[in-house]
Design a protein around this motif. Sequence first.
Motif, PDB file in Angstrom:
ATOM      1  N   PRO A   6       0.812  -1.226   0.000  1.00 42.77           N
ATOM      2  CA  PRO A   6       0.000   0.000   0.000  1.00 42.77           C
ATOM      3  C   PRO A   6       0.844   1.274   0.000  1.00 42.77           C
ATOM      4  O   PRO A   6       0.475   2.264  -0.649  1.00 42.77           O
ATOM      5  CB  PRO A   6      -0.820  -0.125   1.297  1.00 42.77           C
ATOM      6  CG  PRO A   6      -0.886  -1.586   1.566  1.00 42.77           C
ATOM      7  CD  PRO A   6       0.448  -2.114   1.138  1.00 42.77           C
ATOM      8  N   VAL A   7       1.980   1.247   0.699  1.00 42.49           N
ATOM      9  CA  VAL A   7       2.882   2.407   0.687  1.00 42.49           C
ATOM     10  C   VAL A   7       3.473   2.580  -0.710  1.00 42.49           C
ATOM     11  O   VAL A   7       3.563   3.704  -1.228  1.00 42.49           O
ATOM     12  CB  VAL A   7       4.007   2.234   1.728  1.00 42.49           C
ATOM     13  CG1 VAL A   7       5.011   3.378   1.629  1.00 42.49           C
ATOM     14  CG2 VAL A   7       3.423   2.174   3.129  1.00 42.49           C
ATOM     15  N   ALA A   8       3.863   1.473  -1.332  1.00 40.99           N
ATOM     16  CA  ALA A   8       4.421   1.535  -2.678  1.00 40.99           C
ATOM     17  C   ALA A   8       3.406   2.081  -3.676  1.00 40.99           C
ATOM     18  O   ALA A   8       3.769   2.816  -4.606  1.00 40.99           O
ATOM     19  CB  ALA A   8       4.888   0.140  -3.111  1.00 40.99           C
ATOM     20  N   ALA A   9       2.126   1.758  -3.487  1.00 42.79           N
ATOM     21  CA  ALA A   9       1.080   2.243  -4.394  1.00 42.79           C
ATOM     22  C   ALA A   9       0.983   3.771  -4.343  1.00 42.79           C
ATOM     23  O   ALA A   9       0.846   4.433  -5.385  1.00 42.79           O
ATOM     24  CB  ALA A   9      -0.260   1.619  -4.028  1.00 42.79           C
ATOM     25  N   TYR A 121      -4.201  -6.923  -3.099  1.00 38.47           N
ATOM     26  CA  TYR A 121      -4.025  -6.481  -4.484  1.00 38.47           C
ATOM     27  C   TYR A 121      -5.137  -5.508  -4.891  1.00 38.47           C
ATOM     28  O   TYR A 121      -4.888  -4.546  -5.621  1.00 38.47           O
ATOM     29  CB  TYR A 121      -4.007  -7.687  -5.419  1.00 38.47           C
ATOM     30  CG  TYR A 121      -2.899  -8.673  -5.113  1.00 38.47           C
ATOM     31  CD1 TYR A 121      -1.568  -8.313  -5.272  1.00 38.47           C
ATOM     32  CD2 TYR A 121      -3.192  -9.949  -4.642  1.00 38.47           C
ATOM     33  CE1 TYR A 121      -0.546  -9.214  -4.977  1.00 38.47           C
ATOM     34  CE2 TYR A 121      -2.181 -10.845  -4.344  1.00 38.47           C
ATOM     35  CZ  TYR A 121      -0.862 -10.471  -4.508  1.00 38.47           C
ATOM     36  OH  TYR A 121       0.142 -11.355  -4.209  1.00 38.47           O
ATOM     37  N   GLY A 122      -6.350  -5.774  -4.425  1.00 37.59           N
ATOM     38  CA  GLY A 122      -7.453  -4.865  -4.735  1.00 37.59           C
ATOM     39  C   GLY A 122      -7.216  -3.482  -4.163  1.00 37.59           C
ATOM     40  O   GLY A 122      -7.446  -2.473  -4.838  1.00 37.59           O
ATOM     41  N   ILE A 123      -6.741  -3.407  -2.918  1.00 34.09           N
ATOM     42  CA  ILE A 123      -6.478  -2.122  -2.276  1.00 34.09           C
ATOM     43  C   ILE A 123      -5.340  -1.402  -2.985  1.00 34.09           C
ATOM     44  O   ILE A 123      -5.402  -0.183  -3.221  1.00 34.09           O
ATOM     45  CB  ILE A 123      -6.148  -2.323  -0.785  1.00 34.09           C
ATOM     46  CG1 ILE A 123      -7.347  -2.920  -0.039  1.00 34.09           C
ATOM     47  CG2 ILE A 123      -5.705  -1.017  -0.142  1.00 34.09           C
ATOM     48  CD1 ILE A 123      -8.589  -2.066  -0.074  1.00 34.09           C
ATOM     49  N   VAL A 124      -4.285  -2.142  -3.349  1.00 31.38           N
ATOM     50  CA  VAL A 124      -3.130  -1.535  -4.008  1.00 31.38           C
ATOM     51  C   VAL A 124      -3.532  -0.948  -5.360  1.00 31.38           C
ATOM     52  O   VAL A 124      -3.192   0.199  -5.693  1.00 31.38           O
ATOM     53  CB  VAL A 124      -2.007  -2.571  -4.176  1.00 31.38           C
ATOM     54  CG1 VAL A 124      -0.921  -2.048  -5.118  1.00 31.38           C
ATOM     55  CG2 VAL A 124      -1.393  -2.894  -2.819  1.00 31.38           C
ATOM     56  N   ILE A 125      -4.258  -1.730  -6.146  1.00 33.75           N
ATOM     57  CA  ILE A 125      -4.680  -1.250  -7.467  1.00 33.75           C
ATOM     58  C   ILE A 125      -5.621  -0.052  -7.334  1.00 33.75           C
ATOM     59  O   ILE A 125      -5.614   0.861  -8.157  1.00 33.75           O
ATOM     60  CB  ILE A 125      -5.343  -2.400  -8.253  1.00 33.75           C
ATOM     61  CG1 ILE A 125      -4.298  -3.459  -8.602  1.00 33.75           C
ATOM     62  CG2 ILE A 125      -6.019  -1.888  -9.521  1.00 33.75           C
ATOM     63  CD1 ILE A 125      -4.863  -4.708  -9.242  1.00 33.75           C
ATOM     64  N   HIS A 126      -6.424  -0.053  -6.276  1.00 37.04           N
ATOM     65  CA  HIS A 126      -7.327   1.079  -6.026  1.00 37.04           C
ATOM     66  C   HIS A 126      -6.552   2.330  -5.623  1.00 37.04           C
ATOM     67  O   HIS A 126      -6.903   3.447  -6.035  1.00 37.04           O
ATOM     68  CB  HIS A 126      -8.314   0.685  -4.926  1.00 37.04           C
ATOM     69  CG  HIS A 126      -9.131   1.823  -4.400  1.00 37.04           C
ATOM     70  ND1 HIS A 126     -10.032   2.525  -5.185  1.00 37.04           N
ATOM     71  CD2 HIS A 126      -9.183   2.396  -3.175  1.00 37.04           C
ATOM     72  CE1 HIS A 126     -10.601   3.468  -4.456  1.00 37.04           C
ATOM     73  NE2 HIS A 126     -10.104   3.409  -3.237  1.00 37.04           N
ATOM     74  N   ILE A 154       1.657  10.496   5.704  1.00 38.13           N
ATOM     75  CA  ILE A 154       0.608  10.086   6.648  1.00 38.13           C
ATOM     76  C   ILE A 154      -0.424   9.214   5.944  1.00 38.13           C
ATOM     77  O   ILE A 154      -0.822   8.149   6.454  1.00 38.13           O
ATOM     78  CB  ILE A 154      -0.060  11.322   7.282  1.00 38.13           C
ATOM     79  CG1 ILE A 154       0.954  12.105   8.127  1.00 38.13           C
ATOM     80  CG2 ILE A 154      -1.257  10.914   8.139  1.00 38.13           C
ATOM     81  CD1 ILE A 154       0.423  13.431   8.645  1.00 38.13           C
ATOM     82  N   PHE A 155      -0.852   9.650   4.765  1.00 38.53           N
ATOM     83  CA  PHE A 155      -1.838   8.891   3.990  1.00 38.53           C
ATOM     84  C   PHE A 155      -1.322   7.487   3.671  1.00 38.53           C
ATOM     85  O   PHE A 155      -2.039   6.489   3.813  1.00 38.53           O
ATOM     86  CB  PHE A 155      -2.160   9.660   2.712  1.00 38.53           C
ATOM     87  CG  PHE A 155      -2.997   8.915   1.710  1.00 38.53           C
ATOM     88  CD1 PHE A 155      -4.173   8.289   2.086  1.00 38.53           C
ATOM     89  CD2 PHE A 155      -2.605   8.847   0.374  1.00 38.53           C
ATOM     90  CE1 PHE A 155      -4.948   7.598   1.150  1.00 38.53           C
ATOM     91  CE2 PHE A 155      -3.369   8.168  -0.558  1.00 38.53           C
ATOM     92  CZ  PHE A 155      -4.535   7.540  -0.172  1.00 38.53           C
ATOM     93  N   ALA A 156      -0.059   7.375   3.265  1.00 37.44           N
ATOM     94  CA  ALA A 156       0.509   6.091   2.873  1.00 37.44           C
ATOM     95  C   ALA A 156       0.617   5.124   4.043  1.00 37.44           C
ATOM     96  O   ALA A 156       0.472   3.904   3.871  1.00 37.44           O
ATOM     97  CB  ALA A 156       1.894   6.304   2.244  1.00 37.44           C
ATOM     98  N   LEU A 157       0.847   5.656   5.245  1.00 40.41           N
ATOM     99  CA  LEU A 157       1.073   4.791   6.404  1.00 40.41           C
ATOM    100  C   LEU A 157      -0.213   4.312   7.062  1.00 40.41           C
ATOM    101  O   LEU A 157      -0.175   3.398   7.903  1.00 40.41           O
ATOM    102  CB  LEU A 157       1.931   5.528   7.438  1.00 40.41           C
ATOM    103  CG  LEU A 157       3.384   5.795   7.036  1.00 40.41           C
ATOM    104  CD1 LEU A 157       4.084   6.602   8.114  1.00 40.41           C
ATOM    105  CD2 LEU A 157       4.126   4.491   6.766  1.00 40.41           C
TER     106      LEU A 157
END
Length: 222
Positions: A6-9, A121-126, A154-157
Amino acid sequence: MIFSLPVAAVLVGFLIAYFIKPAINNAVKLLLSFSGAFLLSITIFEFLPELYASGSKNTGLFIMGGLLLQILLEFLSRGAEHGHLHLDNERRQIPWLLLISLCIHSAFEGFPLAENQDLVYGIVIHKIPIAIIICSFLLVSNISRIQVLVFLLIFALMTPLGSFLGQLDIWSPVIKSNINALVVGILLHVSTTILFESSKNHQFNASKFGVILLGIGLAYIL
């Protein structure tokens, strides 16, 4: 993986917005439609059946609670979670209401990820198209680059934080199931809003329909 992806996204979204400087054009909208279809399909194919299999009698009630919670969050974010963002370009300070809404949303969506690998994967792609849209608006505002980076950090974490909280042993099975049901409601609202908002001039969009089918098919294969 549940902490890093999620951070990478968000990082990918920032890099695209910073170096490629995309307008909110058809390519981003198609990516958003794909992400909505994929996230909705993963939720229905994988997450929802597991949730009802837990046997909680209040599953439906908490799903509806999640829908209502997301509606309230969108009053703060003005729809940023599904790609709508309206910020004053003259703003010089971090949009705190937007950040708070995104943080609550992201923390909830991270909660079930440790036990639902496909949902990761769904969260990352979103997150990638959402991050592109948010970064594109922030970077053309008068907010300082330091504040923009603080906002994005902050958002990424928040999603990894939600995942960390979800793995703690402080939750009873009933409470955990109820929180997961809230998350399903949140994800259903966001993904269906992305998919079913009217196209421009209410015309059929073959490209959008194609990427939606692709998102559904990929989610089914996984």
